[in-house]
Write an enzyme that holds these catalytic residues in place. Sequence first.
Site, PDB file in Angstrom:
ATOM      1  CD  GLU A   1      40.448  29.960  59.361  1.00  0.00           C
ATOM      2  OE1 GLU A   1      41.060  30.046  60.433  1.00  0.00           O
ATOM      3  OE2 GLU A   1      40.452  28.938  58.642  1.00  0.00           O
TER       4      GLU A   1
ATOM      5  CE  LYS B   1      53.659  19.540  52.672  1.00  0.00           C
ATOM      6  NZ  LYS B   1      54.117  20.834  52.097  1.00  0.00           N
TER       7      LYS B   1
ATOM      8  CB  CYS C   1      44.041  28.689  63.260  1.00  0.00           C
ATOM      9  SG  CYS C   1      44.989  28.194  64.719  1.00  0.00           S
TER      10      CYS C   1
ATOM     11  N   GLY D   1      46.142  23.231  59.391  1.00  0.00           N
ATOM     12  CA  GLY D   1      45.836  23.934  58.153  1.00  0.00           C
ATOM     13  C   GLY D   1      44.344  24.086  57.966  1.00  0.00           C
ATOM     14  CB  SER D   2      42.388  24.852  54.947  1.00  0.00           C
ATOM     15  OG  SER D   2      42.578  23.729  54.095  1.00  0.00           O
ATOM     16  CB  THR D   3      38.057  23.025  57.582  1.00  0.00           C
ATOM     17  OG1 THR D   3      38.236  23.697  58.841  1.00  0.00           O
ATOM     18  CG2 THR D   3      36.998  21.952  57.756  1.00  0.00           C
TER      19      THR D   3
ATOM     20  CD  GLU E   1      44.948  24.288  65.071  1.00  0.00           C
ATOM     21  OE1 GLU E   1      43.814  24.738  64.775  1.00  0.00           O
ATOM     22  OE2 GLU E   1      45.995  24.898  64.852  1.00  0.00           O
TER      23      GLU E   1
ATOM     24  CB  ALA F   1      43.971  20.716  53.545  1.00  0.00           C
ATOM     25  N   GLY F   2      42.173  19.296  55.768  1.00  0.00           N
ATOM     26  CA  GLY F   2      42.053  18.356  56.872  1.00  0.00           C
ATOM     27  C   GLY F   2      41.042  17.262  56.591  1.00  0.00           C
TER      28      GLY F   2
END
Length: 478
Positions: A384, A176, A285, A228-230, A250, A232-233
């Site tokens: 970030e 995706k 990143c 992606g972002s922390t 990651e 969302a992770g």
Amino acid sequence: MHNYEGIYVSGKWSPSAGARIAVTSPASGEVLGHVTAATSEEVGAAIAAARDALERGPWATTTAAERAAAIGRLADAIEAESRDYADVVSAEVGSPRKWTSFGQIGTALGVLRTFEKITPEYRFEDRRPSVIGGEVLVRQLPVGVVGAILPWNAPLFTAFLKLAPALAAGCTLVLKPSPEAPLALSKLTAAVEAAGIPAGVINIVSGDVQTGEALVSHPGVDKVSFTGSTAAGRRIGAVCAADIRRCGLELGGKSAAVVLDDVVLDQKVVSGLVTGVMANNGQVCAAQTRILLPRSRYEECVDAIAAAVAALTVGDPANRSTDVGPVINSAARDRIEAHIQRAVQDGARVVAGGSRPHGLDTGWFVAPTVLADVHNDMAIAREELFGPVCVLIPYEGEDEAVALANDSDYGLAGAVWSADAARAARVAARLRVGSVSVNSPAPLDFGSPFGGFKKSGVGREGGPEGIAGYLETQSIIL
């Protein structure tokens, strides 16, 4: 105009009932093309196709050597059109075109070529003596169907960090792309077909958060791999944990470059420090956005870094003279500018940039910025930004430098710069991060594991460790 409307499932594009998504240039706002947001039912169809290819198609019986050859053919197909891929990525991401050939496409090919080489050498079976007599056959089996959710900043490179080891392991995938940059990944389907990869092994569904949620939560996905972002992770990890589903994450970073007091501050070093922050418009990143400087040489270093950043050319990413292009959208620009303003209010000193560049009234441009006199507890040193901004932090002595570098919620990457490579390596070994470069801005090596400590993620990508992340171990006691 690049239009890829529908879903790519079982080796062909099929119509979609989802909404049309316009992909715009961050440099001009012009529409570059369209994709379609896959519905939850269409995501399910892609997963079913991947399952069928995993269990019943020709991919199910391939050898490691055959899978390596397929990865190599995929690299050949992309390399044959590398300029076109570079143009598309530069347009949709805003990456400077002179950097994109290596920084976007060259790195993507490097990942594929690495896995082409190491896959035949990987031990997928091992016999060992049993402690109760006889032997044990230990097998490494594909984890299954992989759902890969990709970021916009390096669409092909990050895709191949997942796709190549997953293919090496014998898995099948549903990719995706990010809705901000789905065009290069959609173009990838032609290379998949040219490489002769069987239908259903690689499927692509575009879309936004709802499409991603459908992929992550589907019981037919055996592993989710996300970059992606922390924030969302964290959500993805929770969904996977609820179903005891494997996941690799990651995530974000706030990496530090430690400049030791013996450094020779020549053009190579200064250029390396600047590249470590400003590559891809600061949208990396592993960008080394915190530069830690010895107080004994602080002003000397500040002046050199500020001068180098001020000399960078900002503008249209398609122009070969451009060093720094736009950030991805208006929300990103507004957030970055707010961070700079707050840092100045907190006592930081702007020594380069700090405002919007003149003459660039369309697009989402931020002047490359250097902030001196930053303290490690300021928000700009802890959060970030994902933009062309670096902060300079003074330190007293090696121990404080290490403590400051490690004082972060993140632990993705870092760098150490010194005239003494052995000394730099000793300092590097004290940093609590996934990878550290010595006298180089390069945050990773294709044949070695890449990933983070702490909130920078779970798992590793790259090298044999990357393949291991897509395998399940089975013991047959003989």
